[in-house]
Write an enzyme that holds these catalytic residues in place. Structure first.
Site, PDB file in Angstrom:
ATOM      1  CE  LYS A 185      -6.377  -6.505   3.352  1.00 31.58           C
ATOM      2  NZ  LYS A 185      -6.064  -7.909   3.301  1.00 31.58           N
ATOM      3  CG  HIS A 236      -0.341  -0.141   2.532  1.00 30.58           C
ATOM      4  ND1 HIS A 236       0.530   0.801   3.029  1.00 30.58           N
ATOM      5  CD2 HIS A 236      -0.441  -1.091   3.498  1.00 30.58           C
ATOM      6  CE1 HIS A 236       0.917   0.458   4.252  1.00 30.58           C
ATOM      7  NE2 HIS A 236       0.356  -0.702   4.549  1.00 30.58           N
ATOM      8  CB  CYS A 246       4.301  -5.893  16.644  1.00 30.29           C
ATOM      9  SG  CYS A 246       3.337  -4.413  16.827  1.00 30.29           S
ATOM     10  CB  CYS A 257       1.434  -7.554  19.289  1.00 32.66           C
ATOM     11  SG  CYS A 257       0.597  -6.925  17.820  1.00 32.66           S
ATOM     12  CB  CYS A 303      -0.701  -3.933  19.948  1.00 32.16           C
ATOM     13  SG  CYS A 303       0.411  -3.202  18.747  1.00 32.16           S
ATOM     14  CG  HIS A 339       4.143  -1.473   2.309  1.00 33.99           C
ATOM     15  ND1 HIS A 339       2.898  -2.002   2.065  1.00 33.99           N
ATOM     16  CD2 HIS A 339       4.475  -1.878   3.548  1.00 33.99           C
ATOM     17  CE1 HIS A 339       2.510  -2.714   3.112  1.00 33.99           C
ATOM     18  NE2 HIS A 339       3.437  -2.645   4.026  1.00 33.99           N
ATOM     19  CE  LYS A 356      -2.732   1.645  12.895  1.00 36.59           C
ATOM     20  NZ  LYS A 356      -2.528   0.690  11.906  1.00 36.59           N
ATOM     21  CG  HIS A 380      -0.864  -3.687  14.848  1.00 36.43           C
ATOM     22  ND1 HIS A 380       0.416  -3.855  15.310  1.00 36.43           N
ATOM     23  CD2 HIS A 380      -0.780  -3.527  13.511  1.00 36.43           C
ATOM     24  CE1 HIS A 380       1.259  -3.808  14.288  1.00 36.43           C
ATOM     25  NE2 HIS A 380       0.552  -3.608  13.196  1.00 36.43           N
TER      26      HIS A 380
HETATM   27  N1  MSP Z   1       8.782  -7.014   8.215  1.00 32.37           N
HETATM   28  C1  MSP Z   1       8.929  -5.912   9.077  1.00 32.37           C
HETATM   29  C2  MSP Z   1      10.213  -5.163   8.783  1.00 32.37           C
HETATM   30  C3  MSP Z   1      11.465  -5.936   8.922  1.00 32.37           C
HETATM   31  S1  MSP Z   1      12.851  -4.987   8.480  1.00 32.37           S
HETATM   32  C4  MSP Z   1      14.153  -5.870   8.944  1.00 32.37           C
HETATM   33  C5  MSP Z   1       7.748  -4.957   8.900  1.00 32.37           C
HETATM   34  N2  MSP Z   1       7.100  -5.056   7.744  1.00 32.37           N
HETATM   35  S2  MSP Z   1       5.834  -4.151   7.340  1.00 32.37           S
HETATM   36  O1  MSP Z   1       5.339  -4.716   6.112  1.00 32.37           O
HETATM   37  O2  MSP Z   1       4.926  -4.028   8.403  1.00 32.37           O
HETATM   38  O3  MSP Z   1       6.419  -2.783   6.962  1.00 32.37           O
HETATM   39  C6  MSP Z   1       6.603  -1.768   7.898  1.00 32.37           C
HETATM   40  C7  MSP Z   1       7.131  -0.567   7.163  1.00 32.37           C
HETATM   41  O4  MSP Z   1       6.236  -0.223   6.082  1.00 32.37           O
HETATM   42  C8  MSP Z   1       7.200   0.703   7.994  1.00 32.37           C
HETATM   43  O5  MSP Z   1       8.354   0.801   8.787  1.00 32.37           O
HETATM   44  C9  MSP Z   1       7.173   1.729   6.894  1.00 32.37           C
HETATM   45  O6  MSP Z   1       8.406   1.756   6.256  1.00 32.37           O
HETATM   46  C10 MSP Z   1       6.131   1.171   5.947  1.00 32.37           C
HETATM   47  N3  MSP Z   1       4.763   1.550   6.347  1.00 32.37           N
HETATM   48  C11 MSP Z   1       3.730   0.712   6.593  1.00 32.37           C
HETATM   49  N4  MSP Z   1       2.604   1.441   6.869  1.00 32.37           N
HETATM   50  C12 MSP Z   1       2.890   2.746   6.818  1.00 32.37           C
HETATM   51  C13 MSP Z   1       2.145   3.940   6.947  1.00 32.37           C
HETATM   52  N5  MSP Z   1       0.852   3.948   7.217  1.00 32.37           N
HETATM   53  N6  MSP Z   1       2.802   5.106   6.763  1.00 32.37           N
HETATM   54  C14 MSP Z   1       4.136   5.156   6.445  1.00 32.37           C
HETATM   55  N7  MSP Z   1       4.856   4.050   6.321  1.00 32.37           N
HETATM   56  C15 MSP Z   1       4.303   2.826   6.563  1.00 32.37           C
HETATM   57  O7  MSP Z   1       7.523  -4.170   9.789  1.00 32.37           O
END
Ligand code: MSP
Length: 513
Positions: A301, A17, A128, A125, A143, A20, A298, A146
């Site tokens: 889904k 999304h 996380c 969690c 959490c 990412h 936030k 979340h």
């Molecule tokens: N798999 C772990 C990361 C391991 S790194 C060694 C993880 N994955 S995640 O899919 O949840 O991705 C988290 C990251 O996605 C956040 O740190 C950020 O970079 C990005 N984001 C996910 N949701 C976000 C927002 N709503 N806003 C901005 N960035 C976000 O955690």
């Protein structure tokens, strides 16, 4: 000079999304900017494919975890292709090379007695993939990220002696003169980390017995490596740890780990502690940004407000999506985005300012000079003016992670050129002074030539296109590299003296709100 930059490895339990794509696009802009400035860049991104979360989602979909990961990592790759992400490597934590590297690290830690077995019960969690102590949960016992209730997990696991690294970490994080200084940004989050670190560290769970979907411990095959330890190690696997020593020596340590605030602790505390334990160099910078919210909520889904990057691409096109995503909110704090604001920035910056400048300049040449600007008239005055402003402010903004500010600097210079057109009033000049008109028109074109070189990291394809439209000589990336190295504008500017223009398409059609 090398520059190694990473994004997190994203969980392969769902499709990407805009949260990412924000981190990935910011990394891409930095990677492209560094390349233009002569760095040998290694840019790593990928997917995190182990752990309870992946296994649970897969079983809910009647799939094997591997099938789910294959599918989702392919979706991430497709998205990065669509967004023109220039990564060097896309790593998957289920690949063989990663197993080898995780096993090696875990073995060293075991041999050096940094891991030990103990019985543990805690609140976990699943989202996380992390244990929480009661005090870290919110007022409802949920959490903090979340808002879901953690589950009680009770197991005999291996633990990592994180607590023994408190002093060494504190020195490295708080003293800029330390030879292994780790720069954490932004300042407020660095202070939070230091504050929390000063309160002391607890040893952390390092393995799981109940999670089968993971890398087995080399000395106890009933347990798998805790998914966060597994995931963090991707940053060394990606540049050849164990499997390609020359590459590893060249690129490690990372110059910049990028992520959002949710996972800053893992990167600034747990990761450096593991590296210290196995005696590997520490990352230089760990930069975190805030969360995107959508119209104040936030993104989730359950609220049904998740925005896919491809929706933005459908509406604005690839390059405008890149530009808007990275520059709409300041890097660092949380920021709200809405379709209304995206469209408004698109119309203001791209349709009205940049698009208009390019199209009116080209139209002048079509209309007044029969599509061919005369050779005699090269005017670099505006280009030089614009170059000074960009030189002073643009690099500084990018180096300070102020991408919205870098965009403002670009927009300011575009506005200067647009204003100059108003002042010169070509539509009047055409009746009285054709020589002057030709010189003025050349000055607008030459200024655009400079502007598009700075636009490259944000809009790689459209910058190239504009470069061709205005008669830029040679490959814009190569020319820009040379220009950024010596900062010298050639005598005739960057465009062929005698420009013959092709009929142009509209670069940024206005979008009604
Ligand atoms: N798999 C772990 C990361 C391991 S790194 C060694 C993880 N994955 S995640 O899919 O949840 O991705 C988290 C990251 O996605 C956040 O740190 C950020 O970079 C990005 N984001 C996910 N949701 C976000 C927002 N709503 N806003 C901005 N960035 C976000 O955690």
């Amino acid at each position: 000079m090398k520059f190694y930059i990473t994004t997190p490895v994203y969980y392969a339990n769902d499709v990407p999304h805009i949260g990412h794509s924000y981190t990935t696009l910011v990394s891409d802009v930095i990677a492209r900017w560094k390349r233009l400035n002569g760095f040998d860049v290694f840019f790593l991104t990928g997917t995190d494919e182990h752990g309870a979360k992946i296994a649970t989602v897969a079983s809910g979909k009647n799939k094997t975890p591997q099938d789910l990961c294959d599918e989702m990592s392919a979706r991430f790759k497709e998205m990065w292709k669509l967004l023109n992400i220039s990564y060097t490597k896309f790593i998957r934590t289920t690949e063989q090379k990663h197993f080898i590297s995780v096993e090696r690290i875990v073995k060293i830690l075991f041999e050096k007695d940094f891991i030990f077995k103990k019985k543990y019960e805690g609140l976990y969690c699943l989202e996380c993939e992390k244990f929480y102590s009661q005090k870290d949960l919110d007022e409802s016992g949920n959490c903090p990220f979340h808002k879901t209730s953690p589950v009680i997990q009770s197991e005999e696991n291996y633990f990592f002696r994180l607590s023994s690294f408190q002093t060494e970490l504190l020195e490295r994080i708080s003293d800029p003169n330390h030879k292994e200084y780790i720069e954490i940004q932004p300042e407020e989050r660095r202070n939070e980390i230091i504050g929390k670190l000063k309160l002391g560290l607890e040893d952390i769970s390092f393995s799981r017995t109940t999670v089968e979907w993971g890398i087995p411990l080399p000395f106890d095959s009933k347990q798998t490596v805790y998914v966060w330890v597994d995931a963090l190690i991707n940053y060394i696997t990606g540049v050849g740890y164990i499997t390609d020593e020359a590459k590893f020596q060249k690129y490690w340590p990372a110059d910049m780990h990028l992520m959002a605030k949710d996972i800053l602790w893992f990167h600034s505390i747990i990761w450096p502690a593991i590296l210290m334990a196995v005696k590997l160099p520490l990352p230089k910078k760990i930069y975190s940004h805030g969360f995107f919210t959508i119209n104040g909520d936030k993104m989730s889904k359950s609220l049904g407000n998740v925005i896919s990057p491809s929706e933005l691409v459908d509406k604005y096109g690839v390059d405008a999506t890149r530009y808007l995503t990275v520059t709409l909110i300041p890097f660092g704090p949380d920021g709200d985005i809405s379709w209304r604001e995206l469209t408004s920035k698109y119309n203001t910056d791209l349709a009205n300012n940049l698009g208009n400048l390019v199209s009116r300049t080209i139209k002048m040449i079509e209309k007044y000079f029969n599509s061919q600007l005369p050779q005699s008239t090269i005017n670099l005055q505006l280009a030089k003016e614009v170059a000074v402003i960009l030189k002073e402010d643009f690099a500084d903004s990018i180096d300070n992670m102020q991408f919205h500010r870098a965009a403002e600097v670009l927009q300011n210079v575009i506005t200067i050129v647009n204003k100059q057109i108003e002042i010169d009033s070509p539509w009047k000049l055409v009746k009285v002074d054709i020589e002057k008109l030709s010189s003025c028109t050349s000055s607008y074109l030459q200024a655009i030539g400079i502007v598009v070189m700075y636009l490259l990291p944000f809009m790689p394809t459209l910058s190239e296109k504009i470069w061709d439209m205005i008669g830029g000589v040679g490959n814009i990336n190569e020319i820009a590299k040379k220009y950024f190295a010596d900062m010298i504008i050639p005598e005739n500017g960057f465009l062929v003296p005698q420009i013959k223009l092709n009929a142009m398409e509209i670069l940024f059609p206005r979008i009604e709100k």
